[in-house]
Design a protein around this motif. Structure first.
Motif, mmCIF file in Angstrom:
data_model
loop_
_atom_site.group_PDB
_atom_site.id
_atom_site.type_symbol
_atom_site.label_atom_id
_atom_site.label_comp_id
_atom_site.label_asym_id
_atom_site.label_seq_id
_atom_site.Cartn_x
_atom_site.Cartn_y
_atom_site.Cartn_z
ATOM 1 N N GLN A 51 0.851 -1.684 -0.410
ATOM 2 C CA GLN A 51 -0.509 -0.024 -0.178
ATOM 3 C C GLN A 51 1.171 1.253 -0.080
ATOM 4 O O GLN A 51 0.338 1.910 -0.935
ATOM 5 N N SER B 270 2.563 2.037 -3.183
ATOM 6 C CA SER B 270 1.423 2.434 -4.447
ATOM 7 C C SER B 270 0.690 3.604 -3.922
ATOM 8 O O SER B 270 0.017 4.796 -5.741
ATOM 9 N N GLU B 271 1.039 4.416 -2.845
ATOM 10 C CA GLU B 271 0.595 6.092 -2.913
ATOM 11 C C GLU B 271 1.206 6.325 -3.032
ATOM 12 O O GLU B 271 2.251 6.782 -2.310
ATOM 13 N N ASP B 272 0.840 8.038 -4.462
ATOM 14 C CA ASP B 272 1.339 8.258 -4.900
ATOM 15 C C ASP B 272 1.343 9.843 -3.307
ATOM 16 O O ASP B 272 2.915 10.593 -3.258
ATOM 17 N N GLU B 273 1.142 9.634 -2.960
ATOM 18 C CA GLU B 273 1.533 10.855 -1.619
ATOM 19 C C GLU B 273 2.148 10.180 -0.725
ATOM 20 O O GLU B 273 3.261 11.109 0.100
ATOM 21 N N VAL B 274 2.618 9.609 -0.412
ATOM 22 C CA VAL B 274 3.879 8.829 0.193
ATOM 23 C C VAL B 274 5.274 8.543 -0.682
ATOM 24 O O VAL B 274 5.544 8.265 -1.282
ATOM 25 N N TYR C 222 5.019 12.021 4.096
ATOM 26 C CA TYR C 222 3.759 12.387 3.030
ATOM 27 C C TYR C 222 4.013 13.494 1.767
ATOM 28 O O TYR C 222 4.855 14.431 2.308
#
Length: 147
Positions: free
Chosen positions: A43, A46-50, A80
């Motif tokens: 997860q 895959s999260e762009d904001e991470v 983030y």
């Protein structure tokens, strides 16, 4: 993302999925101690904001249910894109009421409060409800990593 997995039998009863996960975001390998931690690593990737994350980034002390001082290492620290930082602990929801789990959380929240007054940093639990939409999705995930 590459993952190496091993299934380890502990206490003669429960199987834990453990292994190493390669993070492209961090250019490093991260150990994981459960299928939930592995799902969370996927997860985070895959999260762009991470932007970046660390595994067991620091140690704190807490007093366990018997009053004995113990060491606690939070599972993850995440940076983030908006500059905020989050410290997360991955646990099955059923364990959230456990005295020691809550003592660790109190210790971490107090540490944040005392040492990071001017930083947007928070602490939260990640449970199976944050990682999977259904029991079947979880079972399919475990099956896919064992293959």
């Amino acid at each position: 993302m590459s993952t190496s997995t091993s299934v380890i039998l502990r206490h003669g009863k429960t199987k834990y999925i453990q292994g190493n996960f390669h993070s492209k975001k961090n250019g490093d390998n991260f150990p994981y101690k459960s299928s939930y931690e592995l799902a969370y690593l996927h997860q985070l990737e895959s999260e762009d904001e991470v932007i970046k994350y660390l595994y067991e980034p620091f140690e704190l002390y807490y007093n366990d249910v018997n009053g004995k001082q113990r060491i606690y290492r939070p599972d993850f620290m995440i940076l983030y894109a908006n500059g905020s930082i989050e410290i997360t602990e991955v646990k099955p929801k059923i364990m959230l009421k456990d005295f020691d789990v809550q003592a660790k959380a109190r210790s971490c929240r107090l540490y944040i409060e005392e040492n990071y007054k001017d930083v947007d940093i928070s602490y939260r639990f990640i449970t199976e409800q944050d990682l999977f939409n259904s029991d079947k999705e979880y079972q399919d995930f475990v099956k896919s990593i064992k293959e």
